[in-house]
Design a protein around this motif. Structure first.
Motif, PDB file in Angstrom:
ATOM      1  N   PRO A 140     -21.261 -61.913  47.908  1.00 36.33           N
ATOM      2  CA  PRO A 140     -21.090 -60.886  46.879  1.00 36.33           C
ATOM      3  C   PRO A 140     -19.818 -61.101  46.071  1.00 36.33           C
ATOM      4  O   PRO A 140     -18.831 -61.665  46.546  1.00 36.33           O
ATOM      5  CB  PRO A 140     -21.007 -59.595  47.697  1.00 36.33           C
ATOM      6  CG  PRO A 140     -20.381 -60.024  48.989  1.00 36.33           C
ATOM      7  CD  PRO A 140     -20.861 -61.433  49.246  1.00 36.33           C
ATOM      8  N   PHE A 142     -17.670 -59.086  42.404  1.00 39.35           N
ATOM      9  CA  PHE A 142     -17.658 -58.015  41.399  1.00 39.35           C
ATOM     10  C   PHE A 142     -16.966 -58.538  40.147  1.00 39.35           C
ATOM     11  O   PHE A 142     -15.910 -59.165  40.225  1.00 39.35           O
ATOM     12  CB  PHE A 142     -16.908 -56.794  41.950  1.00 39.35           C
ATOM     13  CG  PHE A 142     -16.731 -55.683  40.948  1.00 39.35           C
ATOM     14  CD1 PHE A 142     -17.718 -54.734  40.776  1.00 39.35           C
ATOM     15  CD2 PHE A 142     -15.579 -55.595  40.185  1.00 39.35           C
ATOM     16  CE1 PHE A 142     -17.563 -53.707  39.858  1.00 39.35           C
ATOM     17  CE2 PHE A 142     -15.409 -54.578  39.271  1.00 39.35           C
ATOM     18  CZ  PHE A 142     -16.410 -53.634  39.106  1.00 39.35           C
ATOM     19  N   PHE A 152     -22.255 -55.961  40.107  1.00 39.73           N
ATOM     20  CA  PHE A 152     -22.214 -56.376  41.505  1.00 39.73           C
ATOM     21  C   PHE A 152     -23.213 -57.513  41.649  1.00 39.73           C
ATOM     22  O   PHE A 152     -24.409 -57.321  41.404  1.00 39.73           O
ATOM     23  CB  PHE A 152     -22.583 -55.217  42.423  1.00 39.73           C
ATOM     24  CG  PHE A 152     -22.769 -55.620  43.864  1.00 39.73           C
ATOM     25  CD1 PHE A 152     -21.707 -55.615  44.753  1.00 39.73           C
ATOM     26  CD2 PHE A 152     -24.013 -56.019  44.338  1.00 39.73           C
ATOM     27  CE1 PHE A 152     -21.874 -55.985  46.071  1.00 39.73           C
ATOM     28  CE2 PHE A 152     -24.193 -56.395  45.655  1.00 39.73           C
ATOM     29  CZ  PHE A 152     -23.118 -56.382  46.529  1.00 39.73           C
ATOM     30  N   TRP A 186     -20.184 -50.200  46.775  1.00 37.11           N
ATOM     31  CA  TRP A 186     -20.179 -51.587  47.269  1.00 37.11           C
ATOM     32  C   TRP A 186     -20.735 -51.720  48.683  1.00 37.11           C
ATOM     33  O   TRP A 186     -21.626 -52.542  48.927  1.00 37.11           O
ATOM     34  CB  TRP A 186     -18.757 -52.144  47.175  1.00 37.11           C
ATOM     35  CG  TRP A 186     -18.584 -53.519  47.751  1.00 37.11           C
ATOM     36  CD1 TRP A 186     -18.538 -53.866  49.058  1.00 37.11           C
ATOM     37  CD2 TRP A 186     -18.429 -54.741  47.020  1.00 37.11           C
ATOM     38  NE1 TRP A 186     -18.354 -55.209  49.213  1.00 37.11           N
ATOM     39  CE2 TRP A 186     -18.289 -55.792  47.976  1.00 37.11           C
ATOM     40  CE3 TRP A 186     -18.389 -55.065  45.680  1.00 37.11           C
ATOM     41  CZ2 TRP A 186     -18.108 -57.115  47.603  1.00 37.11           C
ATOM     42  CZ3 TRP A 186     -18.214 -56.389  45.311  1.00 37.11           C
ATOM     43  CH2 TRP A 186     -18.076 -57.395  46.264  1.00 37.11           C
TER      44      TRP A 186
END
Length: 579
Positions: A140, A142, A152, A186
């Motif tokens: 992941p 951002f 995201f 998140w």
């Protein structure tokens, strides 16, 4: 939640491409999303899950319709797309889910129909599969800005026996304009998107292992190492995700997952409108709760240490009682420790005024507001509990110190509400003190001794109440302003009990604001007495009873407010204007 969730793919021939995206619609559906069904065709698949009704509307397109749709679509042309860049068939209008609870529609296409949304999703797709990647190219991350939205992105690999390196690169992105909301989401997004990715990778791994078992590609490629790679793939430049996972219902499943993700992520966090700063009662309650938590933690730690140091018990001593809970009434001195019982004898202040009578109630209420000790003697502990529960509503939370029921007298500095059994002897100096009021509940010689108009309550018919004090309040005494307003609200029969309660809340807030001004003026700024008298006149509290009330209520201010004022005064920026 106003967001878009999309599945992206890095094609070896065409670069980053959007395969599938789901968006939220609060307005009527766009053209091609759900209208224009032919009369003979309905919803081919329909299911309900969690209040969302999902339908796939498929209609037959003529070549002319397909050409017009392709020319008007903001997406890439058909000539610029290969099998790996395409998700839905040319004539497929997408998937639609109707949320019956909120009347929101979740629509899935290969590309958003709106040109601006297409541009935002396209840019996020390119960045997620090119420059905005985490170490290892899988995981992941951002990124984003206020102009193009915040993203995201979670990149991952899918096994493919015909791809370069035996894997293809994908990403799932969630785009929204609210940066704070996306960051707070998140952990939720990471867990749910990771689950979707694991499912896709598991399906692709089974297909990959089956293909490798039937026709191993590694040895074949090593034998043809010097032959141009692209020409050895027999035109299989890319394969669709449905082929890699061997799942014909893949896009319908992804639509269901993305729609649920948008709904769940939008409902897990809610915004609350605060009409103002927290009240002093709220701050004091929070501080008391924090103190109780610290006290319970210290008790747990001390008990754990005692268990470690405890000697080994002899045989047969397991059933013996080793320790007893402390019974000292000091544990009940804090009102935060006392949870009132559900049994209620006095129902409200109006009810108590009717039972005690107007003169006795005024005397009792005056002592309560002044901070004097209220002593209630009765055999019935529930009666005392209900009386204190009603009387405490007249004071700020920080001014309430209750010992609900005790077998011995406690000094006034420990509590301003004290419940005693009838046989407890009260010191003579307290009986004659002007800073205490005593309410005794005697057994009535005959029932129905209450004043006319009293609420029907059988539990009070057996009591006769006597209110005494060393300094009784004169009938012609003006008293504090707040007491007069309280009595006016209690005597107004047009006001219900709930409305009277709200009046009390407003009155307490009004006078707590005056207390804050007086505290800052006298304790923080250290103004002279002459200025203080002028301030009290401005506040409408220059009478003696009002001044006593303000000084007592000042002890109920929260530590948070006091420390804030002190820190403001001590800071250099606060002291500059005075110089």
């Amino acid at each position: 939640m106003n967001a878009i969730v999309a599945l992206c793919h890095f094609c070896e021939l065409h670069g980053p491409r959007t395969l599938f995206c789901t968006e939220v619609l609060h307005a009527p559906l766009p053209q091609g999303a759900g209208n224009g069904d032919s009369p003979g065709q309905g919803e081919q698949a329909e299911e309900e899950e969690g209040g969302i009704q999902m339908s796939s509307r498929i209609r037959a397109h003529s070549p002319a319709e397909g050409a017009s749709a392709e020319s008007s679509s903001p997406g890439p042309k058909k000539s610029d797309m290969c099998e790996g860049c395409r998700s839905l068939a040319a004539g497929h209008p997408g998937y639609i889910s109707h949320d019956k609870e909120t009347s929101i529609k979740y629509v899935s296409h290969q590309h958003p129909n709106h040109p601006q949304l297409f541009s935002i999703v396209r840019q996020a797709c390119v960045r997620s599969l090119s420059c905005e990647v985490c170490p290892g190219r899988e995981g992941p991350i951002f990124f984003g800005d206020e102009q193009h939205g915040f993203v995201f992105s979670h990149t991952f690999f899918i096994k493919d026996s015909l791809a370069r390196g035996f894997q293809r690169w994908y990403s799932i992105i969630a785009i929204m304009m609210d940066r704070i909301y996306l960051i707070n989401s998140w952990p939720f997004l990471l867990g749910k998107i990771r689950g979707i990715i694991d499912e896709l990778q598991g399906k692709a791994l089974k297909v990959f292992e089956a293909e490798q078992f039937g026709c191993p590609q590694r040895a074949q490629r090593m034998n043809t190492a010097f032959t141009p790679f692209l020409h050895q793939r027999n035109g299989n430049a890319a394969r669709s995700l449905t082929s890699l996972t061997s799942d014909d219902n893949l896009w319908a499943c992804l639509h269901t997952s993305f729609a649920w993700l948008l709904k769940a992520c939008g409902s897990r966090l809610t915004e609350k409108l605060l009409e103002g700063a927290p009240t002093e009662d709220t701050l004091v309650q929070m501080e008391k709760l924090a103190d109780l938590e610290e006290e319970s933690e210290s008790w747990d730690n001390s008990e754990a240490e005692e268990e470690e140091k405890a000697p080994v018990l002899p045989e047969g001593a397991e059933g013996q009682e080793l320790t007893k809970c402390p019974t000292d009434s000091s544990l009940l001195s804090d009102c935060g420790n006392w949870q009132p019982r559900k049994l209620s004898v006095f129902k409200s202040l109006r009810h108590m005024r009717q039972v005690l009578g107007a003169p006795s109630f005024r005397m009792l209420a005056w002592h309560v507001l002044m901070g004097n000790q209220v002593i209630w003697k009765s055999r019935d502990a529930d009666l005392v509990h209900s009386a204190f529960e009603v009387l405490r509503t007249m004071l700020p939370v920080g001014c309430v110190r209750i010992i609900p029921y005790s077998n011995q007298y406690e000094e006034a500095y420990r509590c301003n509400f004290l419940g005693l059994s009838p046989h407890v002897q009260i010191p003579s100096h307290v009986l004659s003190s002007e800073f205490a009021v005593i309410v005794e509940a005697h057994t009535a010689p005959r029932p129905s001794l209450h004043p006319a108009g009293c609420e029907d309550d059988q539990s009070l018919s057996k009591y006769e109440f006597v209110v005494t004090s060393g300094s009784p309040v004169a009938a012609d005494r003006v008293g504090p302003t707040i007491l007069n307003k309280m009595e006016a609200a209690l005597t107004n029969q047009n006001l219900s009990v709930g409305v009277v309660d709200q009046c009390l809340v407003c009155l307490k807030e009004e006078w707590m604001n005056k207390v804050k001004v007086l505290f800052k003026f006298t304790k923080v700024d250290s103004r002279p007495k002459e200025d203080t008298q002028k301030l009290l006149s401005i506040l409408g509290a220059s009478e003696e009873d009002n001044v006593k009330l303000l000084k007592f209520w000042m002890t109920g201010l929260s530590k948070t407010y006091k420390s804030h004022l002190m820190s403001t005064v001590r800071s250099p920026t606060a002291s500059e204007p005075r110089n």
